[in-house]
Design a protein around this motif. Structure first.
Motif, short mmCIF file in Angstrom:
data_model
loop_
_atom_site.label_atom_id
_atom_site.label_comp_id
_atom_site.label_asym_id
_atom_site.label_seq_id
_atom_site.Cartn_x
_atom_site.Cartn_y
_atom_site.Cartn_z
N ALA A 125 3.85 -1.52 4.75
CA ALA A 125 4.56 -0.12 4.52
C ALA A 125 4.98 0.59 5.74
O ALA A 125 6.06 1.22 6.10
N VAL A 126 4.26 0.36 6.97
CA VAL A 126 4.52 1.18 8.29
C VAL A 126 4.80 0.15 9.55
O VAL A 126 4.89 0.68 10.46
N THR A 151 0.82 -7.30 -1.37
CA THR A 151 -0.29 -6.74 -2.25
C THR A 151 -1.52 -7.72 -1.92
O THR A 151 -2.40 -7.61 -2.58
N ASP A 152 -1.35 -8.56 -0.88
CA ASP A 152 -2.56 -9.45 -0.55
C ASP A 152 -4.06 -8.65 -0.33
O ASP A 152 -4.98 -9.03 -0.81
N PHE A 179 -8.01 -5.48 12.20
CA PHE A 179 -7.99 -5.94 10.78
C PHE A 179 -6.55 -6.65 10.58
O PHE A 179 -5.54 -5.88 10.43
N VAL A 180 -6.56 -8.16 10.65
CA VAL A 180 -5.55 -8.88 10.89
C VAL A 180 -5.49 -9.91 9.91
O VAL A 180 -6.56 -10.33 9.12
N THR A 181 -4.10 -9.96 9.08
CA THR A 181 -4.19 -10.88 8.14
C THR A 181 -2.92 -11.83 8.56
O THR A 181 -1.85 -11.78 8.87
N LYS A 182 -3.58 -13.12 8.63
CA LYS A 182 -2.65 -14.25 9.16
C LYS A 182 -2.81 -15.53 8.32
O LYS A 182 -3.82 -16.15 8.02
N TYR A 217 3.94 0.76 0.08
CA TYR A 217 2.89 1.97 0.26
C TYR A 217 2.23 2.31 -1.16
O TYR A 217 1.04 2.89 -1.13
N ARG A 218 3.15 2.29 -2.07
CA ARG A 218 2.42 2.71 -3.48
C ARG A 218 1.20 1.78 -3.76
O ARG A 218 0.13 2.18 -4.21
N HIS A 219 1.35 0.55 -3.56
CA HIS A 219 0.28 -0.39 -3.72
C HIS A 219 -1.01 -0.09 -2.75
O HIS A 219 -2.17 -0.21 -3.24
N PHE A 220 -0.63 0.28 -1.55
CA PHE A 220 -1.80 0.64 -0.79
C PHE A 220 -2.61 1.94 -1.18
O PHE A 220 -3.70 1.84 -1.40
N LEU A 221 -1.79 2.70 -1.74
CA LEU A 221 -2.45 4.00 -2.54
C LEU A 221 -3.23 3.69 -3.78
O LEU A 221 -4.29 4.30 -3.91
#
Lengths: 255, 487
Positions: free
Chosen positions: B192-193, B182-183, B292-295, B61-65
């Motif tokens: 985070a969620v 962190t990707d 929005f998907v990361t695979k 979450y911190r990385h997202f922010l």
């Protein structure tokens, strides 16, 4: 079966057919000849219902049914088939799968159940033999990478499989070598019956040496200016089409 | 030929209705809208998660922010990313009821009915015998079928939440190992969620006898779905995995940001197929899912193989690049994709093949289909590192255009760090011509069926890679998706 009266048709707002009349009865073979630009291919396209061609006047009746408003697939369902001058290529769709779909759809239009696989295979083998169409070609993608002659043979193979009541052959002889011409003509001759009719659209007389027509019509500036029997075709072969320029304007221009 | 007239004929073929747009009325446990440290903690608490997982979530979450503040939203994609109000989304929505499902008898009848309506039967007697399903409804997994049968072989197939509780060590070892938190910004948000998803483990040498599948359903409004899937194939094992997705028809956009990680150990093979049919929005581009998907998968051991197959027909925006890291020597990877965009849909999709090991091979077959005002981009990277001796790639990237108002774009990137690498790239762009349609019409085939025939012919190479049971479904879906699309 087919009655065309006073047919006018335009493509891109340009009028090509200017009052065409033609009556075709079951069992007959009609040849429509004429110089380039006279409206031969337009006639084929209009009969098949190509959406790019607009009928502006006149009517087309097929077994007493007005077909001008019918979609191309409905006309196919009614039993009208057109062999294309330039058959398109459709990658990824196998010839055989396409044929099966086409037969299924035209049968469904007539309210018939889908054809059984065994019957389809039997029929295909028979027609394939008639047109000397190899198994390898049958399984390839529709017309993809086919030579000109192979494409034309494929058109007649489809004709044979779909068993239409009226078949229009649009310059099927163009680009055919003599062997292919013989195979195609032989196929058409075997398919002729008292129940179906053919309209051959051609520039040259040579096709008519193989498929004998009952009637020959000369199309010029969008109208039929002369009709006769097969002798007319031989006459055209000798005289060419230049004499048409000398026809009185009243015969060719009725705008 | 009069093109405007012909276009009209073609036009009438593309307006189709989305069949899965219904909403299930069921009592839900929903977190208030908004994203904060408290949201992350609340989700973790609802799941009774261990300390390490909460810590991992908070770091993400911190990385997202940080990403949001320093870099903002990504801008490299080939479309304008609409503003996403992360505070307007509810990050957890679960049907009320028993939190732990021990048997299918405990599943709410409304949920069973919902999945039945989607063609997914959760009652084992009625199911396709060769397919085990994990059904995810909004934020939680509501049922997983055929677990006992699979257990006998040592195969673990369960919801992600259960895996955290019962196979915590394995989750801890592999979670985030292929797609780190962190990707990218959506991967960080997901970490985070994320509230649930599927987990599968195939033990050494086991050939999984049935298709494993996850069916994702978004139901609640104003919510998002953030699921996480982790598939681990131990040495010499094989698994075929399939996911499908649908959502109700709504005027507002909904966010779906999932992460899938695949780990194939030595000589293992994972085949992962997706049939994505999220609500695409209406013909004017209103509503629809932002997907929005990361695979990503890793061929961790020598001789491992990962194959992605995707049929992307839904979503207002699709942003996804199922990729493979070919780490093990002699490992191989495949990416087969069909992406359809119509109306105002946008797809920016492709793959990354990262060759690290020696003698690694990858194959990319991408088929884009654009209709209406749809925009379709293929974006691909083939990378061969310094140690990837004799790495080979073949890429074929085809675009099919239907009508004159759509677009197809390709962005292939190639990076070869050693001289032994062989990379081939082929690309074609074709248009369904009015002459092709007329030809088929003349043979009695109506325009809709003609388009379906042409499109299926075009997409055959990809469809052939789907598991049998789904290939037919996908074929129908292609036809339905393109109904009314010719124009």
């Amino acid at each position: 079966m087919l009655q065309i009266r006073g047919l006018h048709a335009a493509v891109n707002d340009k009028e090509i057919l200017k009052g065409l009349d033609l009556v075709v009865k079951p069992g007959e073979v009609h040849a429509i000849m004429g110089p380039n630009g006279s409206g031969k291919s337009t006639t084929a396209s209009v009969l098949a219902g190509n959406p790019g061609y607009i009928v502006t006047k006149g009517d087309i009746r097929f077994y007493d049914k007005d077909i001008v408003a019918l979609k191309p697939e409905e006309r196919a369902g009614e039993g009208i088939f057109m062999a294309f001058q330039y058959p398109v290529e459709i990658p990824g769709v196998s010839n055989i799968n396409f044929l099966r779909t086409a037969i299924g759809e035209t049968r469904a239009y007539k309210g018939l159940p889908p054809i059984e696989t065994r019957e389809f295979v039997r029929m295909f083998r028979e027609k394939q033999h008639l047109l000397q169409f190899s198994k390898e070609l049958a399984e390839r993608s529709l017309n993809e990478g086919f030579s000109g002659g192979e494409k034309k043979r494929n058109e007649i193979l489809q004709l044979a499989m779909l068993e239409p009541r009226l078949a229009i052959l649009d310059e099927t002889d163009s680009g055919l070598d003599i062997d292919a011409l013989r195979i195609v003509s032989n196929g058409v001759n075997k398919l002729r019956s008292s129940a179906n009719a053919f309209v051959l659209i051609t520039h040259y007389q040579r096709l008519l040496e193989h498929i004998e027509p009952d009637f020959v019509h000369v199309l010029y500036k969008g109208r039929i200016v002369r009709s006769g029997t097969k002798e007319l075709a031989s006459e055209l072969e000798i005289k060419g089409y230049d004499w048409l320029n000398d026809l009185p304007a009243a015969l060719t221009d009725q705008n | 030929m009069d093109t405007s007239n012909a276009n009209n004929t073609l036009h009438s073929v593309i307006e189709s209705n989305y069949q899965y747009g219904f909403v299930t009325d069921i009592e839900m446990d929903v977190l208030p809208r908004g994203l904060s440290v408290e949201t992350v903690i609340a989700i973790s608490e609802k799941k009774n998660e261990p300390e390490w997982l909460l810590k991992w979530r908070l770091t993400a979450y911190r990385h997202f922010l940080r990403l949001l503040e320093t870099q903002g939203m990504p801008e490299w994609q080939n479309f304008d990313l609409p503003a996403i109000d992360f505070q307007a989304i509810s990050y957890y929505a679960a049907p009320k009821g028993k939190p732990v499902l021990n048997s299918l008898d405990d599943v709410e009848p409304e949920l069973i009915a919902t999945f039945e309506k989607l063609g997914i039967s959760l009652t084992e007697q009625k199911m396709l015998s060769g397919v085990a399903v994990d059904a995810v409804f909004d934020s939680v997994s509501v049922a997983t079928t055929f677990r006992k049968e699979l257990n006998k072989l040592g195969i673990i197939f369960c919801s992600f939440s259960e895996a955290v509780k019962e196979h915590g060590d394995m989750v801890k070892k592999y979670l985030g190992s292929v797609v780190p938190a962190t990707d990218n910004i959506f991967a960080a948000l997901n970490a985070a969620v994320s509230s649930d998803g599927s987990f599968a483990y195939i033990p050494k040498g086991v050939h999984c006898p049935m298709e494993l599948s996850t069916y994702f359903r978004i139901n609640a409004g104003n919510s998002g779905q953030f699921e996480r899937t982790l598939v681990i194939a131990d040495e010499g094992s094989y698994v075929s995995y399939l996911e499908g997705c649908t959502a109700p028809q709504r005027d507002e956009n909904q966010l779906h940001a999932a992460v899938v990680e695949l780990i194939a150990l030595k000589d293992a093979e994972i085949k992962y197929s997706t049939v994505q049919n999220w609500y695409p929005g209406d013909k004017d581009g209103k509503g629809g899912i932002y997907n929005f998907v990361t695979k990503r998968g890793i061929c961790k051991g020598d001789g491992a193989k990962i194959s992605w197959t995707q049929v992307e027909t839904g979503s207002a925006i699709t942003w996804k690049y199922p990729s493979v890291i070919l780490k093990g020597d002699g490992s191989s990877a495949e990416f087969y994709s069909i992406a359809i965009t119509k109306n105002k849909q946008v797809a920016d999709t492709g793959t990354k093949m990262i060759h690290l090991g020696k003698n690694t091979k990858s194959r990319i077959i991408s088929k884009g289909i654009s209709a209406g005002e749809g925009q379709n981009s293929y974006r691909g990277l083939v990378h061969a590192g310094t140690n990837a001796i004799n790495a080979r790639n073949f890429t074929q990237c085809d675009s099919l255009l239907i009508g004159g108002t759509c677009g197809a774009h390709t962005f292939p990137y190639i990076e070869a760090k050693n001289k032994s690498v062989q990379i081939e790239h082929e690309a074609t762009t074709t248009r369904i011509g009015e002459d092709q349609i007329f030809y088929l019409n003349q043979r009695g085939i109506n325009t809709e069926k003609a388009v379906a025939l042409i499109v299926n012919g075009y997409a055959k190479e990809v469809l052939n890679n789907l598991p049998m049971e789904f290939a037919v479904e996908a074929q129908k879906l292609l036809a339905i998706s393109l109904e009314g699309s010719v124009g």
